[in-house]
Design a protein around this motif. Structure first.
Motif, PDB file in Angstrom:
ATOM      1  N   HIS A 132       0.864  -1.178   0.000  1.00  0.00           N
ATOM      2  CA  HIS A 132       0.000   0.000   0.000  1.00  0.00           C
ATOM      3  C   HIS A 132       0.898   1.225   0.000  1.00  0.00           C
ATOM      4  O   HIS A 132       1.795   1.353   0.853  1.00  0.00           O
ATOM      5  N   ASP A 133       0.696   2.103  -0.980  1.00  0.00           N
ATOM      6  CA  ASP A 133       1.553   3.284  -1.136  1.00  0.00           C
ATOM      7  C   ASP A 133       3.027   2.899  -1.235  1.00  0.00           C
ATOM      8  O   ASP A 133       3.915   3.603  -0.729  1.00  0.00           O
ATOM      9  N   GLY A 152     -11.706  -4.128   5.929  1.00  0.00           N
ATOM     10  CA  GLY A 152     -12.894  -3.326   5.706  1.00  0.00           C
ATOM     11  C   GLY A 152     -12.663  -1.832   5.726  1.00  0.00           C
ATOM     12  O   GLY A 152     -13.581  -1.066   5.449  1.00  0.00           O
ATOM     13  N   THR A 153     -11.429  -1.385   6.014  1.00  0.00           N
ATOM     14  CA  THR A 153     -11.144   0.060   6.110  1.00  0.00           C
ATOM     15  C   THR A 153     -10.394   0.581   4.895  1.00  0.00           C
ATOM     16  O   THR A 153      -9.979   1.739   4.885  1.00  0.00           O
ATOM     17  N   GLY A 176      -7.881   7.583   5.562  1.00  0.00           N
ATOM     18  CA  GLY A 176      -7.155   6.435   5.043  1.00  0.00           C
ATOM     19  C   GLY A 176      -7.504   5.157   5.776  1.00  0.00           C
ATOM     20  O   GLY A 176      -8.292   5.156   6.729  1.00  0.00           O
ATOM     21  N   PRO A 177      -6.912   4.029   5.364  1.00  0.00           N
ATOM     22  CA  PRO A 177      -7.215   2.750   5.996  1.00  0.00           C
ATOM     23  C   PRO A 177      -6.564   2.617   7.363  1.00  0.00           C
ATOM     24  O   PRO A 177      -5.602   3.316   7.685  1.00  0.00           O
ATOM     25  N   LYS A 178      -7.095   1.713   8.164  1.00  0.00           N
ATOM     26  CA  LYS A 178      -6.501   1.407   9.465  1.00  0.00           C
ATOM     27  C   LYS A 178      -5.341   0.453   9.262  1.00  0.00           C
ATOM     28  O   LYS A 178      -5.511  -0.635   8.721  1.00  0.00           O
ATOM     29  N   GLY A 215      -7.450  -8.840   9.015  1.00  0.00           N
ATOM     30  CA  GLY A 215      -6.668  -7.894   9.798  1.00  0.00           C
ATOM     31  C   GLY A 215      -7.084  -7.744  11.247  1.00  0.00           C
ATOM     32  O   GLY A 215      -6.440  -7.012  12.002  1.00  0.00           O
ATOM     33  N   LEU A 216      -8.150  -8.431  11.664  1.00  0.00           N
ATOM     34  CA  LEU A 216      -8.645  -8.261  13.033  1.00  0.00           C
ATOM     35  C   LEU A 216      -8.006  -9.218  14.036  1.00  0.00           C
ATOM     36  O   LEU A 216      -8.076  -8.977  15.245  1.00  0.00           O
TER      37      LEU A 216
END
Length: 263
Positions: free
Chosen positions: A11-12, A21-22, A29-31, A187-188
């Protein structure tokens, strides 16, 4: 027999672990669970030296092409590539060192309707055996009945394609493998989606890799049991090389090296 498959999520231009889900384009931005200070090639070389095959590099949005190519160059033919794959660039990524290409959003139109003709065209272009169809999904449980629907655009847009045995059977004619992220638990580190794993393992027509929610080695055992050993598994945020504390890389190597008779 269920085995561990490695991953590199980009990512980036950086190796990250993100709560599935983020992953949106919103201002905040995402978590992020983890952002590595190591280059993508470091992870690819780690997997290469351990002879971990069948893993994947996923480009989460734009700006990851150079990082992805770096990872593939570190282990030519050793990892699959996904993120932005379509019929115009699939062959190019295979030439860049990807073992297979992973295709998702391009298989749907802008309204989320599945385009089987595109999958057929891609299979004719690069060969069925070089295609992994990403059926990453979100739960669409209704009236107490479990259900899952494929999500595109970084898992934000539900499509018209549900995860069923019939779907798996139909699409298998045009691909060699499936990758399925359970986006709601991705990711949880709170456990796998056991019902989804059971559904996938009950079909078991072509190789499949499940990702989402693995918190410890007990979750690998659950995938083994609920899928009958027909599903491989990826571990992300719980893994020590991604800043996690639930699973060590050495434990996963030992898991893959166990004998088929090991429970």
């Amino acid at each position: 027999m269920t085995r561990f498959r490695p991953c590199i999520d980009l990512h980036d231009g950086q190796v990250k672990q993100i709560v599935g889900g983020t992953l949106t384009d919103s201002a905040e931005g995402p978590k992020e669970n983890f952002v590595s200070d190591r280059q993508p090639a470091w992870f690819a070389e780690l997997y290469r030296d351990a002879q971990l095959t069948g893993g994947h590099v996923i480009q989460l949005g734009a700006g990851n092409s150079a990082a992805a190519r770096e990872a593939l160059s570190a282990w030519p033919g050793g990892m699959q590539i996904g993120g932005g794959i379509n019929i115009t660039n699939a062959a190019e990524w295979l030439e860049a060192g990807a073992s297979e290409v992973i295709v998702t959003s391009w298989l749907f139109d802008q309204d989320g309707r599945f385009r089987e003709d595109r999958l057929r065209e891609l299979a004719k272009e690069v060969g069925r055996e070089n295609i992994v169809v990403d059926l990453s999904c979100r739960s669409t449980k209704q009236a107490g009945e479990a259900g899952w629907t494929v999500a595109m655009n970084r898992w934000q847009t539900l499509t018209n394609l549900d995860i069923t045995s019939a779907t798996l059977e139909t699409l298998a004619e045009w691909c060699g493998e499936y990758l399925i992220h359970a986006a709601d638990v991705e990711g949880l580190c709170q456990g796998i989606d056991g019902d989804l794993v059971e559904l996938l393992g009950g079909w078991a027509g072509i190789p499949m890799t499940y990702a989402g929610g693995v918190a410890g080695m007990e979750d690998l055992q659950l995938v083994q049991e609920k899928s009958g050993g027909h599903l491989d598994v990826t571990v992300g945020s719980a893994l020590d090389i991604f800043g996690g504390s639930g699973v060590t890389f050495e434990e996963l190597l030992a898991w893959n090296q166990r004998s088929p008779e090991t429970p």
